[in-house]
Enzyme design. Structure first.
Site, PDB file in Angstrom:
ATOM      1  N   LEU A 161      10.724  34.445  38.134  1.00  0.00           N
ATOM      2  CA  LEU A 161      10.728  34.716  39.573  1.00  0.00           C
ATOM      3  C   LEU A 161       9.497  35.532  39.957  1.00  0.00           C
ATOM      4  O   LEU A 161       9.595  36.619  40.529  1.00  0.00           O
ATOM      5  CB  LEU A 161      12.013  35.438  39.980  1.00  0.00           C
ATOM      6  CG  LEU A 161      12.399  35.320  41.459  1.00  0.00           C
ATOM      7  CD1 LEU A 161      12.815  33.885  41.771  1.00  0.00           C
ATOM      8  CD2 LEU A 161      13.537  36.263  41.812  1.00  0.00           C
ATOM      9  N   GLY A 162       8.315  34.972  39.623  1.00  0.00           N
ATOM     10  CA  GLY A 162       7.064  35.575  40.055  1.00  0.00           C
ATOM     11  C   GLY A 162       6.689  35.030  41.425  1.00  0.00           C
ATOM     12  O   GLY A 162       7.564  34.679  42.219  1.00  0.00           O
ATOM     13  N   SER A 163       5.394  34.915  41.692  1.00  0.00           N
ATOM     14  CA  SER A 163       4.968  34.475  43.020  1.00  0.00           C
ATOM     15  C   SER A 163       5.384  33.030  43.295  1.00  0.00           C
ATOM     16  O   SER A 163       5.822  32.705  44.398  1.00  0.00           O
ATOM     17  CB  SER A 163       3.456  34.641  43.173  1.00  0.00           C
ATOM     18  OG  SER A 163       2.754  33.863  42.214  1.00  0.00           O
ATOM     19  N   ILE A 164       5.276  32.158  42.291  1.00  0.00           N
ATOM     20  CA  ILE A 164       5.679  30.762  42.489  1.00  0.00           C
ATOM     21  C   ILE A 164       7.195  30.659  42.571  1.00  0.00           C
ATOM     22  O   ILE A 164       7.746  30.021  43.477  1.00  0.00           O
ATOM     23  CB  ILE A 164       5.129  29.870  41.363  1.00  0.00           C
ATOM     24  CG1 ILE A 164       3.601  29.802  41.433  1.00  0.00           C
ATOM     25  CG2 ILE A 164       5.730  28.461  41.455  1.00  0.00           C
ATOM     26  CD1 ILE A 164       2.951  29.094  40.262  1.00  0.00           C
ATOM     27  N   SER A 183      14.240  36.301  34.374  1.00  0.00           N
ATOM     28  CA  SER A 183      12.875  36.805  34.334  1.00  0.00           C
ATOM     29  C   SER A 183      12.798  37.836  33.213  1.00  0.00           C
ATOM     30  O   SER A 183      13.819  38.172  32.605  1.00  0.00           O
ATOM     31  CB  SER A 183      12.513  37.433  35.687  1.00  0.00           C
ATOM     32  OG  SER A 183      11.115  37.596  35.806  1.00  0.00           O
ATOM     33  N   ARG A 184      11.586  38.321  32.942  1.00  0.00           N
ATOM     34  CA  ARG A 184      11.465  39.328  31.878  1.00  0.00           C
ATOM     35  C   ARG A 184      12.319  40.551  32.174  1.00  0.00           C
ATOM     36  O   ARG A 184      12.916  41.145  31.279  1.00  0.00           O
ATOM     37  CB  ARG A 184       9.995  39.743  31.722  1.00  0.00           C
ATOM     38  CG  ARG A 184       9.182  38.790  30.891  1.00  0.00           C
ATOM     39  CD  ARG A 184       7.733  39.209  30.818  1.00  0.00           C
ATOM     40  NE  ARG A 184       7.075  39.137  32.115  1.00  0.00           N
ATOM     41  CZ  ARG A 184       5.772  39.318  32.303  1.00  0.00           C
ATOM     42  NH1 ARG A 184       5.004  39.594  31.272  1.00  0.00           N
ATOM     43  NH2 ARG A 184       5.244  39.224  33.500  1.00  0.00           N
ATOM     44  N   VAL A 239       7.336  23.018  36.729  1.00  0.00           N
ATOM     45  CA  VAL A 239       6.002  23.159  37.327  1.00  0.00           C
ATOM     46  C   VAL A 239       5.258  24.316  36.660  1.00  0.00           C
ATOM     47  O   VAL A 239       4.271  24.814  37.185  1.00  0.00           O
ATOM     48  CB  VAL A 239       6.072  23.379  38.853  1.00  0.00           C
ATOM     49  CG1 VAL A 239       6.565  22.119  39.552  1.00  0.00           C
ATOM     50  CG2 VAL A 239       6.962  24.571  39.205  1.00  0.00           C
ATOM     51  N   ARG A 241       4.556  25.190  32.515  1.00  0.00           N
ATOM     52  CA  ARG A 241       3.755  24.607  31.448  1.00  0.00           C
ATOM     53  C   ARG A 241       4.656  23.685  30.639  1.00  0.00           C
ATOM     54  O   ARG A 241       5.844  23.935  30.472  1.00  0.00           O
ATOM     55  CB  ARG A 241       3.161  25.695  30.534  1.00  0.00           C
ATOM     56  CG  ARG A 241       1.969  26.450  31.116  1.00  0.00           C
ATOM     57  CD  ARG A 241       0.736  25.556  31.154  1.00  0.00           C
ATOM     58  NE  ARG A 241      -0.469  26.269  31.539  1.00  0.00           N
ATOM     59  CZ  ARG A 241      -0.908  26.395  32.778  1.00  0.00           C
ATOM     60  NH1 ARG A 241      -0.211  25.872  33.767  1.00  0.00           N
ATOM     61  NH2 ARG A 241      -2.023  27.045  33.046  1.00  0.00           N
ATOM     62  N   GLU A 270      -0.520  17.137  27.225  1.00  0.00           N
ATOM     63  CA  GLU A 270      -1.246  16.448  28.292  1.00  0.00           C
ATOM     64  C   GLU A 270      -2.608  15.947  27.811  1.00  0.00           C
ATOM     65  O   GLU A 270      -3.258  16.627  27.008  1.00  0.00           O
ATOM     66  CB  GLU A 270      -1.444  17.410  29.475  1.00  0.00           C
ATOM     67  CG  GLU A 270      -0.135  17.818  30.111  1.00  0.00           C
ATOM     68  CD  GLU A 270      -0.323  18.835  31.243  1.00  0.00           C
ATOM     69  OE1 GLU A 270      -1.482  19.221  31.515  1.00  0.00           O
ATOM     70  OE2 GLU A 270       0.680  19.238  31.827  1.00  0.00           O
ATOM     71  N   HIS A 288       0.174  16.756  36.568  1.00  0.00           N
ATOM     72  CA  HIS A 288      -0.303  18.143  36.621  1.00  0.00           C
ATOM     73  C   HIS A 288      -1.209  18.345  37.842  1.00  0.00           C
ATOM     74  O   HIS A 288      -2.344  18.808  37.735  1.00  0.00           O
ATOM     75  CB  HIS A 288      -1.040  18.521  35.341  1.00  0.00           C
ATOM     76  CG  HIS A 288      -1.076  20.008  35.103  1.00  0.00           C
ATOM     77  ND1 HIS A 288      -1.167  20.567  33.850  1.00  0.00           N
ATOM     78  CD2 HIS A 288      -1.018  21.060  35.967  1.00  0.00           C
ATOM     79  CE1 HIS A 288      -1.182  21.901  33.948  1.00  0.00           C
ATOM     80  NE2 HIS A 288      -1.097  22.211  35.232  1.00  0.00           N
ATOM     81  N   ALA A 290       0.072  19.858  40.916  1.00  0.00           N
ATOM     82  CA  ALA A 290       0.773  20.670  41.907  1.00  0.00           C
ATOM     83  C   ALA A 290      -0.181  21.512  42.752  1.00  0.00           C
ATOM     84  O   ALA A 290       0.081  21.784  43.921  1.00  0.00           O
ATOM     85  CB  ALA A 290       1.803  21.570  41.233  1.00  0.00           C
TER      86      ALA A 290
END
Length: 324
Positions: A161-164, A183-184, A239, A241, A270, A288, A290
């Site tokens: 739950l970071g910025s993205i 999250s961490r 979205v 890695r 990839e 890839h 986005a």
């Protein structure tokens, strides 16, 4: 008074990144770009021969910055990556040497979140599958297309739950989804339920959306146990890695019906995608891309110039990666 060209700060670029014409002109007025144009010359030879005094390096996700590269750049003070992810940079060694690391910050967050939601709606409502159905002329032959599934009230577990991830949560909350996250650390300002275990998150979700960074702790964080906990109707959207998911187990679970569907913008190896995924109608695939919008690139370019200006003038960096 305009700075002479030979007096401009030198910036080493290890990987070509998308230039908007207006940005390229602006960049060239402020910095002198140094890059390896003759790819027949080994990278280490080019670095040791031409880059001893380089202080700033710009790279992308496709240009690793391991200790071998750092050893060739004794004057390096700042690494700026055009990606949000950092798995291609030796962060431990950068920290030991006092090299600042900057990433794309929030430049991509909104566009990545948009695509995550788009992939999810596509999987649920079978949009790509329906498009293939119509194009193949099957509508008049087979009649009604199979039912899709409603988005509202779905339980969505966000991994990272970071910025993205926060932008994804904002969008899906507006659709009436029930949000929880892993999250961490638990975030005191976030109203959503927190699960310290990804398996527990999966057990209490209909959908997992992967937005976290790839590191030693998150490699294959979505394994067989997590997928089975998500269940036969569960959906995975990635979205982040590709290597966040154990791809072989994912393919097996999809084929055997242990999970209900998936949408991917990223893959473990990839640009190679498991051939089994290409045959599955409940899977939506994206190459890839986005972050690939003019708006994202414009925001990235502005951030990159601002970070370089700050670095060369001794001011605080705008997207400094902390606690690494």
């Amino acid at each position: 008074m305009e700075t002479r060209r030979d007096e401009l700060p030198i910036v080493l670029t290890l990987h070509p990144f998308p230039f908007l014409p207006s940005f390229e002109e602006q960049f060239s007025k402020k910095f002198k770009t140094l890059k390896r144009t003759d790819l027949s010359i080994p990278l280490t030879e080019f670095l040791t021969t031409h880059c001893e005094s380089v202080q700033a390096l710009v790279c992308g996700g496709g240009a690793p910055v391991p200790i071998e590269t750092l050893n060739c750049l004794p004057s390096l003070g700042c690494v700026l990556t055009t990606s949000a992810g950092l798995d291609h940079i030796d962060l431990v060694e950068c920290k030991r040497r006092g090299i600042a690391v900057c990433n794309a910050g929030t430049a991509y967050s909104e566009d990545v979140a948009d695509l995550a939601v788009g992939l999810l709606i596509d999987v649920l409502r079978r949009i790509s599958s329906a498009d293939r159905f119509v194009r193949a002329g099957l509508w008049p032959v087979k009649g009604d297309f199979p039912l899709g599934s409603k988005l509202r009230r779905k339980r969505v577990g966000i991994v990272g739950l970071g910025s993205i991830g926060s932008e994804v949560a904002k969008r899906l909350a507006a659709f009436g989804c029930i949000i929880s996250y892993n999250s961490r650390n638990k975030k005191s300002t976030v109203p959503f339920p927190y699960y310290s275990s990804v398996t527990d998150l999966a057990s209490n979700s209909d959908i997992l959306v992967l937005c976290c960074e790839l590191n030693e702790e998150t490699f294959h964080i979505i394994n067989k146990t997590v997928m089975l906990a998500l269940g036969k109707k569960g959906i995975i959207i990635n979205v982040g890695r590709g290597a966040l998911i154990d791809e072989k187990e994912l393919v097996r679970c999809l084929i055997q019906g242990d999970i209900g569907g998936a949408g991917f913008d990223v893959f473990e190896n990839e640009p190679h995608v498991p051939t089994e995924l290409l045959e599955l109608d409940n899977v939506v695939l994206s190459p890839h891309k986005a972050v690939v919008t003019p708006e994202s690139f414009s925001a990235l370019h502005e951030l990159l110039i601002a970070n370089l200006d700050a670095f060369f003038s001794g001011k605080p960096l705008l997207s400094l990666v902390k606690n690494k």
